[in-house]
Motif scaffolding. Sequence first.
Motif, PDB file in Angstrom:
ATOM      1  N   CYS A   2       0.692  -1.544  -0.210  1.00 36.29           N
ATOM      2  CA  CYS A   2       0.198  -0.008   0.117  1.00 36.29           C
ATOM      3  C   CYS A   2       1.035   1.291  -0.208  1.00 36.29           C
ATOM      4  CB  CYS A   2      -0.928  -0.374   1.263  1.00 36.29           C
ATOM      5  SG  CYS A   2      -2.053   1.749   1.438  1.00 36.29           S
TER       6      CYS A   2
ATOM      7  N   HIS B 234      -5.810   3.904   0.576  1.00 36.34           N
ATOM      8  CA  HIS B 234      -5.828   3.726   1.910  1.00 36.34           C
ATOM      9  C   HIS B 234      -7.034   4.526   2.098  1.00 36.34           C
ATOM     10  CE1 HIS B 234      -2.900   3.424   5.569  1.00 36.34           C
ATOM     11  NE2 HIS B 234      -4.229   4.463   5.462  1.00 36.34           N
TER      12      HIS B 234
ATOM     13  N   HIS C 280      -4.092   0.780   8.842  1.00 35.45           N
ATOM     14  CA  HIS C 280      -5.018   1.072   7.065  1.00 35.45           C
ATOM     15  C   HIS C 280      -5.815   0.631   6.899  1.00 35.45           C
ATOM     16  CE1 HIS C 280      -4.672   0.148   2.870  1.00 35.45           C
ATOM     17  NE2 HIS C 280      -5.685  -1.164   3.053  1.00 35.45           N
TER      18      HIS C 280
ATOM     19  N   CYS D  22       0.446   3.219   3.109  1.00 36.51           N
ATOM     20  CA  CYS D  22       1.292   2.145   4.348  1.00 36.51           C
ATOM     21  C   CYS D  22       2.884   2.832   4.402  1.00 36.51           C
ATOM     22  CB  CYS D  22       0.873   0.804   4.317  1.00 36.51           C
ATOM     23  SG  CYS D  22      -0.698   1.164   4.778  1.00 36.51           S
TER      24      CYS D  22
HETATM   25 ZN    ZN Z   1      -2.007   1.241   3.139  1.00 37.91          ZN
END
Ligand code: ZN
Length: 110
Positions: A3, A94, A45, A6
């Motif tokens: 991600c 996200h 997340h 992230c």
């Molecule tokens: Zn994420």
Amino acid sequence: MDCLFCKIIAGEIPCTKVYEDDGVFAFRDINPQAPVHVLLVPKKHMRNILECDGETAAALTKAIGEVAKLEGVKEDGFRIVSNCGKHGCQSVEHLHIHLLGGKQLSEKMD
Ligand code: ZN
Ligand code: 5GP
């Protein structure tokens, strides 16, 4: 997890950080749509607003106020947007809130 946001939160991908607290990370959008264009993301997340819990919503709301103050847009105002899913044109899965300001924004919302 693969991600992008992230990785930005973890410092694995560089960004221009604007604000951080226990639950929220905020950084400048790489492709700004206004003089002020900050993305606020929960550190935890979650894919989109539909997965957002009450504690995270409260943390994001507080962070919006802090970022607006830091960016000097509290007085003249700003817009927050969270794109969700295909029709919303969400491109990063996200949860993120766009905070846009620093100029007179369009009345058009789409
Ligand atoms: Zn994420
Ligand atoms: P969405 O289209 O999902 O609502 O918003 C994603 C936003 O993330 C876009 O405005 C895009 O410019 C921004 N973005 C995409 N990749 C990066 C990146 O690597 N760094 C930063 N700072 N912003 C990014």
